[in-house]
Structure formats: structure tokens, C-alpha cells
Design a protein around this motif. Sequence first.
Motif, short mmCIF file in Angstrom:
data_model
loop_
_atom_site.label_atom_id
_atom_site.label_comp_id
_atom_site.label_asym_id
_atom_site.label_seq_id
_atom_site.Cartn_x
_atom_site.Cartn_y
_atom_site.Cartn_z
N UNK A 117 1.29 30.55 66.19
CA UNK A 117 1.38 30.05 67.56
C UNK A 117 2.61 30.66 68.23
N UNK A 118 2.47 30.93 69.52
CA UNK A 118 3.60 31.42 70.30
C UNK A 118 4.41 30.27 70.89
N UNK A 119 3.74 29.14 71.14
CA UNK A 119 4.37 28.05 71.87
C UNK A 119 3.76 26.72 71.46
N UNK A 120 4.60 25.67 71.45
CA UNK A 120 4.09 24.32 71.24
C UNK A 120 4.66 23.39 72.30
N UNK A 121 3.80 22.56 72.85
CA UNK A 121 4.19 21.46 73.73
C UNK A 121 4.12 20.19 72.89
N UNK A 122 5.24 19.47 72.78
CA UNK A 122 5.32 18.35 71.85
C UNK A 122 5.76 17.09 72.58
N UNK A 123 4.96 16.05 72.44
CA UNK A 123 5.29 14.75 73.01
C UNK A 123 6.48 14.14 72.27
N UNK A 124 7.29 13.36 72.97
CA UNK A 124 8.45 12.75 72.32
C UNK A 124 8.05 11.52 71.50
N UNK A 125 7.19 10.67 72.03
CA UNK A 125 6.78 9.45 71.33
C UNK A 125 5.34 9.56 70.85
N UNK A 126 5.15 9.44 69.53
CA UNK A 126 3.81 9.49 68.96
C UNK A 126 3.70 8.50 67.81
N UNK A 127 3.81 7.20 68.12
CA UNK A 127 3.73 6.21 67.03
C UNK A 127 2.34 6.23 66.38
N UNK A 128 2.26 5.96 65.08
CA UNK A 128 3.32 5.48 64.20
C UNK A 128 4.00 6.60 63.41
N UNK A 129 3.76 7.86 63.78
CA UNK A 129 4.26 8.98 62.98
C UNK A 129 5.57 9.53 63.47
N UNK A 130 5.78 10.82 63.19
CA UNK A 130 7.01 11.49 63.58
C UNK A 130 7.16 11.51 65.09
N UNK A 131 8.39 11.44 65.58
CA UNK A 131 8.62 11.64 67.01
C UNK A 131 8.70 13.14 67.29
N UNK A 132 8.87 13.50 68.55
CA UNK A 132 8.85 14.91 68.92
C UNK A 132 9.97 15.72 68.30
N UNK A 133 11.15 15.13 68.21
CA UNK A 133 12.29 15.86 67.66
C UNK A 133 12.08 16.17 66.18
N UNK A 134 11.63 15.18 65.42
CA UNK A 134 11.37 15.42 64.00
C UNK A 134 10.23 16.41 63.81
N UNK A 135 9.21 16.32 64.66
CA UNK A 135 8.09 17.25 64.56
C UNK A 135 8.55 18.69 64.75
N UNK A 136 9.32 18.92 65.81
CA UNK A 136 9.81 20.28 66.07
C UNK A 136 10.73 20.75 64.96
#
Length: 206
Positions: A117-136
Motif C-alpha cells: 500500500x502507498x497510503x492508509x487512512x486510519x480512524x482514531x477510535x475503533x472499539x473494542x480493538x486497537x486505536x489509530x495510533x497503535x494501529x499505525x
Amino acid sequence: MSSHDKLLGQMKAMVTRGGSSRFLSPPPPAPWTGPDSTQGSDVRRVLVIDDNPAIHRDFQKLLCPDSGAASDLDALDAAIFGAPAPVARTTFLVDGACQGQEGFEKARRMQRSGRPYALMFVDMRMPPGWDGVETIERIWCECPDIEAVICSAYSDYSWHDVIRRLRRPELRLLRKPFESKDALELAWSLTSRWLKRSVRRWKPPS
């Protein structure tokens, strides 16, 4: 006939018969073979990680609009005025994930298959899993070159804290609800930056 010619003839015969050869082996898979191109188009792969299905639909409509009408007009022009000169077009390919862990698995799989992938758009809040910062953070451990945009209507972290944790000053923020032009501008500029960086790093075989 020299011994070299005899050996070459034996190898060709074995390949023609479809048999296995101890002289030939399949080439190893390449991690990446340069920028994607499909029928003269530049392909830019984008991953959207968000728990809201409506956001996925928005990005699909924005980056992958229906090209049927344009294709019909091109065909009509070609029939009346002759075949037009080929024009390189840019194509966005958008994949989606509803949770951070799912997005991480997709990013890692595409990276290993040589279609990063060249780019990802990541939401900050995604309960109940990882948040955006941890995902990135986790994706960058596996795919450090992918560009990233955090999409959020909340301020769970200060932007200073996000940059300090991820150590990427170039990280971008897209506040929800976002304007289409802002998302499109980010998609164009960041995938272009990824492509330029990748082309400089990749050298085609001579």
C-alpha cells in the motif's frame, strides 16, 4: 558440438517436455518490482481502516468513481475521430478493514506479496480493538514506507503526543467530518510522494 552446446540442448529438451530439471529452478519471488501499472495506468493502493462502513463507501466513491460513462465517451470519440493517443491514467485501488488488527494483517500480507500500500487512512477510535495510533505504530513496524493519515473527530491524544509517540513529523490529520477535496488532496499528494520515493529506491533490471 562442444560440451557446452550439448548441455544447453539437454536443458532445452527437458523444459520442452515439461519435466523437472536439476539445472533449472524457478526464480525467487521479488519483494517489489517497481511501481504498479495496469493498462498504462499508475496504480496507487490505499488502505482505509475504519469501523464505520459509511466511511469506506465515501472513500470508494471519492477515489474509485464509476468510469463507465467516461469509457463510453472515449469509445464514441475514437469511432468518430479515430483512435486517440494513449493517455496514462492514475488508478486508485482501495481496500478496507474495520479494525486495526485486520488492517495490520492486510498491510503485512500485501507487503509480503510485493504489492504494498502507498497510503492508509486510519480512524482514531475503533472499539473494542486497537486505536489509530497503535494501529499505525504496528503497521509501520512491518511496512515503514507506507504514508499515513489519521482521521478523527476526537482528541484522545494531543497532536504533539501523537507525533512524539510515532516519531513521524510528516504524519497528517484529517478531521471528521471531512471535505471530499481535502481527502482527495491528501490521497494525491501522499501517494505521489510514496511513488517518487519508491522509484528512486527501485532500479529496474538492465
